[in-house]
Design an enzyme around this catalytic site. Structure first.
Site, short mmCIF file in Angstrom:
data_model
loop_
_atom_site.label_atom_id
_atom_site.label_comp_id
_atom_site.label_asym_id
_atom_site.label_seq_id
_atom_site.Cartn_x
_atom_site.Cartn_y
_atom_site.Cartn_z
N TYR A 150 -25.63 26.09 -36.90
CA TYR A 150 -26.04 24.92 -37.85
C TYR A 150 -27.29 24.62 -38.24
O TYR A 150 -27.86 25.11 -38.81
CB TYR A 150 -24.94 23.48 -38.23
CG TYR A 150 -24.83 23.38 -39.29
CD1 TYR A 150 -24.45 24.40 -40.53
CD2 TYR A 150 -25.67 22.06 -39.17
CE1 TYR A 150 -24.06 23.78 -41.70
CE2 TYR A 150 -25.55 21.96 -41.46
CZ TYR A 150 -25.02 22.15 -41.87
OH TYR A 150 -24.90 21.62 -43.23
N ASN A 195 -12.43 11.50 -42.06
CA ASN A 195 -11.21 11.37 -41.39
C ASN A 195 -11.16 9.44 -41.04
O ASN A 195 -9.65 9.45 -40.89
CB ASN A 195 -12.47 11.63 -39.49
CG ASN A 195 -11.61 12.80 -39.02
OD1 ASN A 195 -11.56 13.40 -39.37
ND2 ASN A 195 -11.99 12.70 -37.77
P1 NAD Z 1 -18.28 22.71 -47.87
O1 NAD Z 1 -17.63 23.37 -46.91
O2 NAD Z 1 -16.77 22.25 -48.94
O3 NAD Z 1 -18.42 24.37 -48.89
C1 NAD Z 1 -19.29 24.96 -48.47
C2 NAD Z 1 -18.58 26.83 -49.54
O4 NAD Z 1 -19.45 27.51 -48.63
C3 NAD Z 1 -16.89 26.19 -49.02
O5 NAD Z 1 -16.95 26.86 -49.94
C4 NAD Z 1 -17.44 28.00 -48.29
O6 NAD Z 1 -15.38 28.49 -49.04
C5 NAD Z 1 -18.50 28.65 -49.09
N1 NAD Z 1 -19.17 29.28 -48.00
C6 NAD Z 1 -18.49 29.39 -46.89
N2 NAD Z 1 -19.00 30.54 -45.54
C7 NAD Z 1 -19.38 31.52 -46.71
C8 NAD Z 1 -20.07 32.04 -47.41
N3 NAD Z 1 -19.74 33.24 -45.53
N4 NAD Z 1 -20.22 33.10 -48.22
C9 NAD Z 1 -19.57 32.68 -49.30
N5 NAD Z 1 -19.15 31.01 -48.91
C10 NAD Z 1 -19.20 30.43 -48.52
O7 NAD Z 1 -19.43 22.10 -47.28
P2 NAD Z 1 -20.13 21.34 -48.78
O8 NAD Z 1 -20.33 20.12 -47.88
O9 NAD Z 1 -19.84 21.01 -49.75
O10 NAD Z 1 -21.44 21.93 -48.31
C11 NAD Z 1 -22.47 22.56 -48.97
C12 NAD Z 1 -24.03 22.49 -48.86
O11 NAD Z 1 -24.29 21.71 -48.48
C13 NAD Z 1 -23.73 23.90 -47.59
O12 NAD Z 1 -24.42 25.02 -47.80
C14 NAD Z 1 -24.14 22.00 -46.23
O13 NAD Z 1 -24.93 23.05 -44.99
C15 NAD Z 1 -25.18 21.06 -47.00
N6 NAD Z 1 -25.21 20.26 -47.15
C16 NAD Z 1 -24.11 19.04 -46.79
C17 NAD Z 1 -23.99 17.77 -46.82
C18 NAD Z 1 -22.80 16.63 -46.22
O14 NAD Z 1 -22.92 15.63 -46.08
N7 NAD Z 1 -21.76 17.62 -47.22
C19 NAD Z 1 -25.15 17.39 -45.70
C20 NAD Z 1 -26.46 18.38 -45.56
C21 NAD Z 1 -25.76 19.66 -46.43
N1 UDP Z 2 -17.19 10.61 -35.49
C1 UDP Z 2 -16.91 9.42 -35.37
N2 UDP Z 2 -15.18 9.49 -35.49
C2 UDP Z 2 -14.63 10.78 -36.33
C3 UDP Z 2 -15.78 11.87 -37.19
C4 UDP Z 2 -16.99 11.44 -36.46
O1 UDP Z 2 -17.16 7.99 -34.56
O2 UDP Z 2 -13.31 10.77 -36.34
C5 UDP Z 2 -18.97 10.35 -35.61
C6 UDP Z 2 -19.71 11.34 -35.37
O3 UDP Z 2 -20.04 11.49 -33.77
C7 UDP Z 2 -21.22 11.12 -35.69
C8 UDP Z 2 -21.09 10.49 -36.53
O4 UDP Z 2 -19.77 10.06 -37.20
O5 UDP Z 2 -22.12 10.35 -35.11
C9 UDP Z 2 -20.80 11.36 -38.41
O6 UDP Z 2 -20.27 12.83 -37.84
P1 UDP Z 2 -19.98 13.48 -39.22
O7 UDP Z 2 -19.25 15.27 -38.14
O8 UDP Z 2 -19.73 13.02 -40.74
O9 UDP Z 2 -21.30 14.45 -39.45
P2 UDP Z 2 -22.81 14.56 -38.59
O10 UDP Z 2 -22.76 14.07 -37.02
O11 UDP Z 2 -23.00 16.04 -38.90
O12 UDP Z 2 -23.87 13.66 -39.18
#
Ligand code: NAD
Ligand code: UDP
Ligand code: UDP
Length: 325
Positions: A150, A195
């Protein structure tokens, strides 16, 4: 509502996911036409079912690792699984989605000469040694660990965006998104907010990884989407990257306690091993977003958690979280 001339046809990849579906709601509200391209790997039709039959909305089941030939005026590239459980399920596909997906969407933007937005991530900073993280920080990322598919995939996607910009003059906008939460998060994606809320609502133990002293900054989804729109509307030549996130910083233990208090749950804390490469601290420096976009988050954590708890409460009452995909 935009008039006909101002109306844009916008492609949103990953539009059936958590963030993408909220973005699409806002684009439709302001009068744009939207094409959602998603392979439904982690997204769900439920997230966009309220748009079924909307005259300006169209869904295309498509995997971005394959070429896509359509017409659009702007592209938001969000397709990629975002939670550790999901992106580690098939790590090779995760890197392909980030890298081949970026190449295909950049190729599409190049042919159409249209503006393209990349949903990058705070994970490009890895386990940061600079705190809070500014965009100038290059990060501390393990290239061979379990998060690398990722983190490195997203870093390579940023490289591609900037090389298409330099080499082909593409109009790019790169957002580095910090942890975001809200309604439509997947109940089983293992992210900390979903979670904890699901565990608290079911009266199950709240699973804290490590001692819960690691920190995160949590942004409510509506605030984030406002940041997307403002970044996309900046003048050509402003590329970012721009940090988008809420600078409020909380330990994971504090988050657990807030969720227990807001749900009135009897759940107890349960401590589990910390996953490999789990960043110790994370907090965005949002000076650039404030200055260039006039943006900063408006929704405090308690308020956002309250709205998110109400969503999961309805979801669990409706059908049980295990079948809610
Ligand atoms: P999500 O998993 O809910 O959404 C991702 C979407 O992409 C899903 O609908 C999935 O089906 C689609 N997808 C995955 N692989 C695909 C492919 N090969 N072709 C077409 N569609 C595909 O996640 P989200 O939280 O909505 O994240 C959206 C974007 O934002 C992602 O790129 C993620 O990396 C980025 N992002 C999210 C967060 C967050 O906290 N939610 C933080 C940082 C970055
Ligand atoms: N985490 C936790 N319990 C859970 C899920 C996540 O303590 O049930 C912790 C995880 O280890 C991380 C933080 O919460 O330190 C955020 O995790 P998340 O997977 O939401 O996002 P990311 O690590 O990608 O920031
Ligand atoms: N592409 C696409 N739709 C388009 C144009 C291109 O999906 O409308 C994909 C195609 O797979 C191509 C990639 O984008 O390989 C990169 O395009 P680019 O023009 O940069 O390079 P090419 O490989 O065509 O020389």
């Amino acid at each position: 509502m935009r008039n006909y001339e101002a109306r844009q046809r916008v492609l949103v990849t990953g539009g059936a996911g958590f963030l993408g579906s909220h973005l699409i709601d806002r684009l439709l509200e302001r009068g744009d036409e939207v094409i959602c391209a998603d392979n439904l790997f982690t997204g769900s039709k439920r997230n966009i079912e309220h748009l079924h039959g909307h005259p300006r909305f169209e869904f295309v089941r498509h995997d971005v690792t394959f070429p896509l030939y359509i017409e659009a005026d702007a592209i938001y590239n969000l397709a990629c699984p975002a939670s550790p459980i999901h992106y580690q399920h098939d790590p090779v596909q995760t890197t392909k989605t980030s890298v081949h997906g970026a190449i295909n969407m950049l190729g599409l933007a190049k042919r159409l000469r249209c503006r393209i937005f990349q949903a990058s991530t705070s994970e490009v900073y890895g386990d940061p040694s600079v705190h809070p993280q500014t965009e100038a920080y290059w990060g501390n990322v393990n290239p061979i660990g379990i998060r690398s598919c990722y983190d490195e995939g997203k870093r390579c996607a940023e490289t591609l965006f900037f090389d298409y910009h330099r080499q082909h003059g593409l109009d790019i906008k790169v957002a580095r998104i910090f942890n975001t939460y809200g309604p439509r998060m997947h109940p089983n994606d293992g992210r900390v907010v979903s979670n904890f809320i699901v565990q608290a609502l079911r009266g199950e133990p709240i699973t804290i990884y490590g001692e819960g002293q690691q920190t995160r900054s949590f942004c409510y989804v509506d605030d984030l989407v406002e940041g997307f729109l403002r970044l996309m509307d900046t003048e050509a030549g402003f590329t970012g990257p721009v940090n988008l996130g809420n600078p409020g910083e909380f330990t994971i233990r504090e988050l657990a306690e807030k969720v227990i208090a807001l749900t009135g749950s009897a759940s107890k804390l349960e401590f589990r091993p910390l996953p490999a490469d789990d960043p110790l601290q994370r907090k965005p420096d949002i000076t650039i977003a404030q200055e260039k976009l006039g943006w900063q988050p408006q929704v405090a954590l308690e308020e956002g958690l309250t709205r998110t708890i109400a969503y999961f409460d309805g979801l669990l009452a409706g059908q049980g979280a295990t079948t809610a995909a």
